[in-house]
Design a protein around this motif. Structure first.
Motif: not given
Length: 335
Positions: A140, A247, A250, A266, A268, A275, A277-278, A307, A310
């Motif tokens: 993401d 999303a 883990e 991951a 977040y 929600n 994933i950064d 989590h 999405r």
């Protein structure tokens, strides 16, 4: 991995978003100080702009896709050591999930270059999808560079680009921003002149690519889905490995000959509580040596109770977003 299994998520995206075709326009090139090798050249090429529709535009404006051909703005007859693709606002500040746009995927291929897979059987991956896989992003956000050489700068291995290679890029972005905005795609590359060292190869492998029908999820807690077996066809080093999850994911875990090798976790974040994933951590930074005949498996861990998955809110893709578990691998053969 079968080609159609890799194309499926792209086909879904194509059904629910406006797909735009065309040639990439170079908006500028900036020279920077090299980070890997003092003899290298480092440049950031800015392509675009991309007009990202906001939610107020209606329809399927939340998720949009572009397919570009790239013939300018990249080095030629060169060896790329490291690269990073990203997004920038008109004022040059980075675009991220924290300001309402995140990357579903950015896939780049050298369509002139053909190369064989370093894994056997059904593990053809994305290495042969339209050419050789190049710098891209599959989570993401994209805060981690792609390395085609050793991190100590002592190796001259890298991704070889010929004098007249052409490239294709598939850009898929998700916008939570209310209004339409213009952004640019940036590609940061550090490279040496000429074709030096081993030609690093990159592929994208899915947990579901070798006979595993789907990734398991449960509303009550963590689940694990393990791939089939992938066999290395030559001696070499895995220079880099990074997981790709959506999303609820883990971590991605790699095993070589049944033993733990590394994991990519991951992290977040996301825009206004979304929600998303950064970032995905790198699975390895020191390299993993493998021999011909070694067997790799990988496991995707999801916890949708922690989590939530999405959901798409509109269009033909309304409902649960696609669940993925992949590893992006970069490999250099030993001479």
């Amino acid at each position: 991995m079968r080609l159609e299994s890799f194309l499926l998520p792209l086909a879904v995206s194509a059904a629910v978003v406006e797909r735009q075709l065309g040639g990439a326009k170079v908006a500028g090139i900036t020279k920077l100080t090299p980070e890997v090798n003092p003899k290298a050249t480092r440049q950031v090429t800015r392509f675009g702009p991309l007009t990202v529709k906001g939610k107020s535009a209606g329809g399927d404006s939340g998720q949009q896709n572009w397919i570009w051909t790239i013939r300018d703005g990249l080095c030629r007859n060169c060896t790329v050591l490291k690269g990073h693709v990203g997004l920038a606002n008109v004022d040059g500040t980075p675009v991220s999930p924290n300001n309402d746009v995140y990357i579903h995927h950015i896939l780049t291929f050298d369509t002139t270059k053909k190369q064989k897979s370093f894994l056997s059987g059904c593990a053809s991956g994305a290495a042969g999808l339209g050419g050789a896989k190049f710098i891209g992003s599959g989570e993401d956000n994209n805060n981690v560079a792609v390395w085609y050489t050793a991190r100590d700068g002592k190796s001259n291995n890298g991704f070889h680009i010929g004098s007249s290679d052409s490239f294709m890029m598939n850009i898929d972005l998700v916008s939570y921003h209310a209004n339409t905005k213009q952004i640019y795609l940036t590609m940061d590359m550090e490279y040496l002149p000429g074709l030096q060292g081993a030609d690093a190869r990159e592929t994208l492998l899915s947990v579901t690519g070798c006979g595993v029908p789907s990734i398991k999820i449960s509303q009550t807690g963590p689940t694990n889905t393990t791939s089939g077996k992938y066999t290395f066809t030559e001696d070499g080093t895995i220079l880099g490995a990074k997981g790709h999850l959506h999303a609820g994911g883990e971590k991605m875990v790699m095993y070589i000959n049944g033993k733990f090798a590394c994991e990519s976790k991951a992290m977040y974040g996301g825009a206004k509580g979304e929600n998303a994933i950064d970032e995905m951590s790198l699975c390895t930074t020191s390299g993993i040596k493998v021999k011909k005949g070694d067997v790799m498996t990988m496991t995707a861990e999801y916890d949708v109770s922690k989590h939530p998955v999405r959901h798409e809110s509109h269009g033909m893709g309304a409902g649960m977003a696609d669940i993925m578990g992949m590893f992006d691998l970069i490999f250099a053969a030993h001479s």
